[in-house]
Structure formats: C-alpha cells, structure tokens
Design a protein around this motif. Sequence first.
Motif, short mmCIF file in Angstrom:
data_model
loop_
_atom_site.label_atom_id
_atom_site.label_comp_id
_atom_site.label_asym_id
_atom_site.label_seq_id
_atom_site.Cartn_x
_atom_site.Cartn_y
_atom_site.Cartn_z
N GLY A 205 0.79 -1.23 0.00
CA GLY A 205 0.00 0.00 0.00
C GLY A 205 0.82 1.28 0.00
N GLY B 32 2.49 2.35 -2.36
CA GLY B 32 2.31 2.95 -3.67
C GLY B 32 3.30 2.48 -4.74
N LYS B 33 3.96 1.36 -4.50
CA LYS B 33 4.98 0.90 -5.46
C LYS B 33 4.42 0.80 -6.89
CE LYS B 33 5.50 -2.80 -3.00
NZ LYS B 33 4.68 -2.49 -1.81
N SER B 34 3.29 0.11 -7.03
CA SER B 34 2.75 -0.11 -8.38
C SER B 34 2.28 1.20 -9.00
CB SER B 34 1.59 -1.11 -8.34
OG SER B 34 1.99 -2.31 -7.73
N THR B 35 1.57 1.99 -8.21
CA THR B 35 1.03 3.26 -8.73
C THR B 35 2.15 4.21 -9.12
OG1 THR B 35 -0.73 2.96 -7.10
CG2 THR B 35 -0.58 5.12 -8.15
N ARG C 205 -4.84 3.55 3.51
CA ARG C 205 -4.88 3.06 2.12
C ARG C 205 -5.32 1.60 2.04
NH1 ARG C 205 0.51 5.26 -0.69
NH2 ARG C 205 0.21 7.49 -0.33
N ARG D 48 -4.85 -8.88 -0.76
CA ARG D 48 -3.58 -8.97 -0.03
C ARG D 48 -3.73 -10.02 1.07
NH1 ARG D 48 -4.13 -3.18 -1.52
NH2 ARG D 48 -2.21 -2.57 -2.56
N LYS E 96 1.73 13.11 0.18
CA LYS E 96 2.17 13.58 -1.14
C LYS E 96 1.30 12.99 -2.23
CE LYS E 96 7.02 14.11 0.04
NZ LYS E 96 8.22 13.26 0.13
#
Length: 172
Positions: free
Chosen positions: A11, A13-16, A112, A120, A158
């Motif tokens: 969650g 945000g690695k993929s996004t 998130r 998950r 952010k």
Amino acid sequence: MKKIVLLGYMGCGKSTIAQNLSKITNIPFLDLDKIIEERAKMSINEIFEKHGEIYFRKLEHEIFVELLQSDENNIIGLGGGTPCYANNHELLKGENVDSIYLKASIDTLYNRLVYNKSKRPLIANMDEEEMREFIAKHLFDRSFYYNQAKHKVVVDDKSVEETVQDILQVLA
Ligand SMILES: Nc1ncnc2c1ncn2[C@@H]1O[C@H](COP(=O)(O)OP(=O)(O)OP(=O)(O)O)[C@@H](O)[C@H]1O
Ligand SMILES: O=C(O)C1=C[C@@H](O)[C@@H](O)[C@H](O)C1
Ligand SMILES: [Mg+2]
C-alpha cells in the motif's frame, strides 16, 4: 543495464508510482507481483492458498533475480515482502541497481489498505483493529530490510506526481 527498484510496505504505492515514473521516463515498468501471477497462472491469493507462503517466496526470489539480470533498463516494483526473504535485500545494493524505499507511516498505510485488503492475503481476513496492530508490528520487523535500499523517499501526504518528482531528484 540500469534497474530502478521500488520497494516498501503493502500500500505504500509501489505499483502506482512505478507506472507514473515509467510514463515520464519511458523506462519500461515490471511489477513483480503481476509477473509472478502470470507465471503461476494464478492470483497471489491462490498461490498462498494452494501452495503456501514458502512456495510463493521461492518463486518471488527466482523471478526477482531473473528480472535484475535481464538485458533492458527497467523500473521494477517489488512485492511488499520481497526485500525481507531469501537475502533479496542484498540484491538491492547491486552496482546496476537504484533501489528506492517508499517510506509510508502506519497511518498512511492503514488508511490506504483498510478498504483495499481483499487481494492482499496477509491482511485479507483481519478486522480494522487487528489490521492497525499488525501493520505497526510488521512494519517495525521489516524496516531493517527496507532500509537496505540505496535511497529513501517519504510518501506521506504527497500526491503521486509529487512522489514521482522526489524520485527523479533522488536519481539525478
Ligand atoms: N499519493 C499516493 N501515492 C501512491 N498511491 C496512492 C496515493 N494516494 C492513494 N494511493 C492509493 O494507494 C493504494 C495502494 O497503492 P499500490 O497498489 O500502488 O501499492 P503497492 O505498494 O503496490 O501495494 P502492494 O505491495 O500490495 O502491491 C492504491 O489504491 C493507490 O491508488
Ligand atoms: O507484504 C507482503 O508480504 C506481500 C505483499 C504483496 O505485494 C504480495 O507480494 C504478497 O501479497 C505479499
Ligand atoms: Mg503493488
């Protein structure tokens, strides 16, 4: 070949972030979780259910090594646990690797993940109270491995665009 490797807790945000970084830099993005699912022809949930976590970790390690060795510049988004098993954290320090820990607070991760946990398997069956406690402990346990990354970018409060800009600065 250069590999930009994004890591951090589920969650963070690695993929996004990797998808957006890929659009801006034109460097192809590989999502380790997705590639594992394609190879196994099963979802990660199914792999955990049918074969167990140890099998998953072995596959994850083999495919991570393979992606690092490929003859192409890539952005690689790891799974949340990748750096914490099979000495994968040592691979984050490789000469051709720019590894970046996307650091998120417990609150950011909880907010998130709470409505987004079904895919998950480690948290899918937890209630909200349990989940907050789990994230806090798990993040503490994993921080040693995440901190082996060459760079760290804090993602709390952010936007995706701001985090991508921070990454570009770190890489400059
Ligand atoms: N500022 C932000 N940066 C990144 N993701 C955000 C942001 N705000 C909200 N999100 C959301 O957070 C969620 C988690 O992001 P994502 O799936 O990219 O994480 P991940 O690190 O790849 O997780 P996993 O390890 O489970 O694959 C997504 O639904 C994404 O849209
Ligand atoms: O944090 C973890 O251990 C995991 C995170 C996901 O990205 C998947 O790789 C899988 O669900 C395990
Ligand atoms: Mg992901």
